[in-house]
Design a protein around this motif. Sequence first.
Motif, PDB file in Angstrom:
ATOM      1  N   MET A   1       0.838  -1.203   0.000  1.00 25.86           N
ATOM      2  CA  MET A   1       0.000   0.000   0.000  1.00 25.86           C
ATOM      3  C   MET A   1       0.876   1.257   0.000  1.00 25.86           C
TER       4      MET A   1
ATOM      5  N   PRO B   1      -3.917   5.155  -2.439  1.00 25.04           N
ATOM      6  CA  PRO B   1      -3.766   3.863  -3.109  1.00 25.04           C
ATOM      7  C   PRO B   1      -5.027   3.025  -3.087  1.00 25.04           C
ATOM      8  N   ASN B   2      -5.128   2.176  -4.086  1.00 28.88           N
ATOM      9  CA  ASN B   2      -6.131   1.116  -4.090  1.00 28.88           C
ATOM     10  C   ASN B   2      -5.414  -0.164  -4.481  1.00 28.88           C
TER      11      ASN B   2
ATOM     12  N   LEU C   1      -7.154   1.166 -10.491  1.00 29.02           N
ATOM     13  CA  LEU C   1      -8.028   1.865  -9.532  1.00 29.02           C
ATOM     14  C   LEU C   1      -7.294   3.038  -8.879  1.00 29.02           C
TER      15      LEU C   1
HETATM   16  C1  LIG Z   1     -10.869   0.648  -4.185  1.00 30.84           C
HETATM   17  O1  LIG Z   1     -11.824   1.176  -5.064  1.00 30.84           O
HETATM   18  C2  LIG Z   1     -13.053   0.517  -4.996  1.00 30.84           C
HETATM   19  C3  LIG Z   1     -13.927   1.030  -6.142  1.00 30.84           C
HETATM   20  O2  LIG Z   1     -13.946   2.417  -6.145  1.00 30.84           O
HETATM   21  C4  LIG Z   1     -13.686   0.759  -3.632  1.00 30.84           C
HETATM   22  O3  LIG Z   1     -14.918   0.093  -3.532  1.00 30.84           O
HETATM   23  C5  LIG Z   1     -12.725   0.216  -2.591  1.00 30.84           C
HETATM   24  O4  LIG Z   1     -13.194   0.502  -1.312  1.00 30.84           O
HETATM   25  C6  LIG Z   1     -11.335   0.785  -2.755  1.00 30.84           C
HETATM   26  N1  LIG Z   1     -10.410   0.052  -1.913  1.00 30.84           N
HETATM   27  C7  LIG Z   1      -9.492   0.664  -1.172  1.00 30.84           C
HETATM   28  C8  LIG Z   1      -8.590  -0.216  -0.392  1.00 30.84           C
HETATM   29  O5  LIG Z   1      -9.389   1.867  -1.136  1.00 30.84           O
END
Ligand SMILES: *[C@@H]1O[C@H](CO)[C@@H](O)[C@H](O)[C@H]1NC(C)=O
Length: 939
Positions: free
Chosen positions: A700, A812-813, A818
């Motif tokens: 992350m 981050p995602n 994303l």
């Molecule tokens: C990542 O993005 C998705 C779709 O927007 C969202 O549902 C999710 O909570 C996010 N995850 C994190 C770890 O931020």
Amino acid sequence: MISIKNVLCNQSVKKHSFALKSFGFRFLFIFFTLTVTSLIVTPVHAIFHVYAPSDPILRTSYAIDDNEQKFGNIPKALRFDCHPEDGASQLSCTNRGCCWNPIDDDNDSENMYRLDAPFCYYPEDWPGYEFINSTIKGNDFSGFLIRKVKSFYNDDIPVIKMETTTLSDSILRVKINDPQSPRYEPPWPVKSNWETSRVKDSSPKYIFQTDSSRPGFAIKRAADNNTIFDAIGKGGFIFSERFLQISSLLPSHNIYGLGEHRTKLKLNTNWNSFTMFNKDQPPTEQANLYGSHPFYIVIEDSGDCHGVLFLNSNAMDIILQPAPAITFRTIGGILDFYFFMGPTPADVLRQYAEIVGKPFFPPYWSLGFHLCQLGYGSVSRTREVWNRTRNAGIPFDTQWNDIDYMENRNDFTYDKKNFKDLPQFVDEIHSMGMHYIPMIDAGVAVAEKAGTYLPYDEGLRDDVFVKDAETNQPFTGKVWNPIATVWPDFTHPNSTAYYFRMLKSMHDMFAFDGLWIDMNEPSNFLNGKVNGCTYNKLDYPQYVPHVVDRLLATKTLCMNAKHHLGSHYNLHNTYGTGQAIAANLAMRKIRSKRPFIISRSTWEGAGHYAGHWTGDIYSSWHDLRMSIPEVLSYSLYQVPMVGADICGFDGNASVSLCNRWVQLGAFYPFARNHNSDDTIVQDPVAMGDLVVESAKKALMIRYRFLPYLYTLFFKAHKFGDTVARPLFVEFTNDRNTYSIDKQFLWGRSLMIIPVLEENEVEVTAYIPPGPWYDFYSKAFTFSKGENFTLKAPLDTIPLMIRGGSILPGQTPNVTTTLSRKNKFELLVALDGNGFASGELYWDDGDSLDSFEKQQFRWLNFTVKDQKLTSRKVEKGGLSQDMILGRVSVMGISRKVHRVFLNDNSSIPFMYNKRRLYLNVRGLHVDLKRNFTLSWAFEE
Ligand SMILES: *[C@@H]1O[C@H](CO)[C@@H](O)[C@H](O)[C@H]1NC(C)=O
Ligand SMILES: *[C@@H]1O[C@H](CO)[C@@H](O)[C@H](O)[C@H]1NC(C)=O
Ligand SMILES: *[C@@H]1O[C@H](CO)[C@@H](O)[C@H](O)[C@H]1NC(C)=O
Ligand SMILES: *[C@@H]1O[C@H](CO)[C@@H](O)[C@H](O)[C@H]1NC(C)=O
Ligand SMILES: *[C@@H]1O[C@H](CO)[C@@H](O)[C@H](O)[C@H]1NC(C)=O
Ligand SMILES: *[C@@H]1O[C@H](CO)[C@@H](O)[C@H](O)[C@H]1NC(C)=O
């Protein structure tokens, strides 16, 4: 011909140099006195230089051995080996006109090194060649030398030509060739670009010198007259058909490079041999490995740096000895040197990049986390691991398959039974915004039924396979394919189109995004052919460098195998790079997006086309530690996209090892977990909760700073800067950094301090002088250049941010796809004067030539006088929105009262007095426009 019997082995170093010893000094300065009769001096812009009797040519320190005085006056450290073959005797030595002085091994405490001071060594001024004439045209020197004595090696070239080319005021080429019949020179890196872009009128940073009576040449730094290379009359200068040798003194012991080898980052000059001959060889000390990079960088005593590229692709030994001195001993080609005058390490590396080519610009997704194992064995098993890694919430972008996805382990196919669903699986991966990379081996299968395997049939038709010298048919060995294997010849004009067609037909079956090219040293399960190689001059040359097993064809092709551009003997070390080039060009055309290629075998310039992983390392703490110098060395070779298999490839990783390895691996430029098929399953989920937590936490952070990492890759691509960066590159005037390879930097601003010992929960690290911040606690440290002990709980890798930096990030995602949709962040770390700066390069992350097409945004950020400002470095027309959502500032020691956006509106913020930390969230600043963000203190 003069007689070289009765040479003087015991002369010329002044006795009084050793007198200091009685005062108990173990180290001393030696001033060599050279007496020179006639000189050829190259005036480079009227810089004339003549050796004066008191000129300090070698000014360095080394240990004086007790045996020194017993065995005459050529100090042990200065003995240049005259008998590198086994079995030296007094007779065989003196027959070569060399000095014989055995060393009493029992007195030698440092026998752990494979080499030691030679018993048989060249006398001073061994007279191999002398100049017959020379001319100077503009800045460039050209001279002819004739052989004066026969070397021990067959077919000495009687007349050779030495010429210099001033490529810029910082880059000098010195080339020594046979003027009568031009010899082999490597086809890569391609030279056309820079031959034309030569700088004509300049004031060179170097002085080139020769001496008419002795072979070799010397290079000085014009700014301080420091001799950086002195090969005049050193060791045995030899230029014969298959043995070329030149030795030089080095100006210091601070030398880096000469890969690919498993060594510390700073090389040991105490009799070390670096053999270069690409080999499928799990990394071990003292062995020739997958790649060859005959390039080094030296930090001189003054702190100035220079680099030297020895552009020769033949099998060679490079020897370091404690004078300090270096010997290049190759078995073919020419002597072709490039000197890069720096003076900073970053300057040296940029200059070197001008010659070997700058690194390719990777697609953004390739900066994410990659996962693989040899032997998933099926799509369903691959999907299961892919799925569980995603379900665990681990940031993850690219799934890989090793050779088990192939049919019969044949390139350009897939297993229609166990991997029947591969095309659908790849589509599924794409639908999640993720990517897929398969492996391709160098060799192509021979034994499939005619008409059933086009890669062989068409290769035969197009005549693109390497040929057997005896039969003129494709050279046949055996790799992973059934029965037998042949190898595409990437120097053949038809090979590029052939590779494109093969990869295109494979891509039509399943839409892979990058390529992993393997076994391209090239590796062969046989030593040559089924019955070995014939007894010929190339496979059994008079001198064989110290390759593993001392047989060149060991686990590769016979040296007399024929490529379009010459023998395998010459081209061997370039083979993997040839494949990388063909793969890169093909992928560019097939996807019309940035190619992403990872290659096991590399050669000079490989980084322009591909990245590298460090091969079949072992799941051990030692291999974990050695991965850092391995990665950092490749960053010097202009191959910044590099990483080691996280948790190790061979052997079983323990949870504690894998835990620390995922933390370090999260900061490899190329971050991939991969392992063998006969080991335990080691993807993070399989290793259990601790490893999953560590992977999430560290990755992350990686994903948060990907905009910073991407900017570093951009600067590598544009300028030749390093991404994973040794400390000495940033702190060149701080000697404490010279041998550090247990910590490293991303760019100039982020220091990574991994735990490399089992069961440790703290780590001692050297913090270079200046202000630093703990990434987690924001705690401020002002270092005077000291060691600090940092807390490192099991799930945490210590990270320090350098004061004066601004790091761009992004919320981050779990995939880069994303993450890229999120807002940007700026993390500001003030220096002692309240100043900081940083950069962000951004584009769509995948298009070809985004920079050239001006589809980018390149911004510079500065903080001064409590005000953050942005400005464009270069104008680009990226249309995509870039929204800044957060600014945090570390190191504000007064209470912040107000924060203003663009000088007018006061906006919400948080200030933490204990941590001296300002956090401004909820911003919506369009980075297309310049903006300011300032803060004010209470009156
Ligand atoms: C990542 O993005 C998705 C779709 O927007 C969202 O549902 C999710 O909570 C996010 N995850 C994190 C770890 O931020
Ligand atoms: C130097 O000697 C070489 C070899 O004999 C000869 O070919 C060349 O023309 C000479 N050059 C000059 C400038 O005399
Ligand atoms: C370098 O040496 C030359 C010749 O001895 C001398 O003229 C020049 O001043 C020296 N330069 C420096 C920077 O010491
Ligand atoms: C993938 O994970 C999802 C969510 O846990 C699960 O429903 C699905 O069955 C899994 N698919 C496979 C092939 O394992
Ligand atoms: C390249 O391949 C074609 C057949 O596709 C063949 O006719 C030609 O001779 C090949 N070129 C060379 C240089 O061998
Ligand atoms: C820091 O610690 C290392 C390892 O113990 C040691 O080699 C080095 O000399 C220390 N550096 C300083 C500046 O104290």
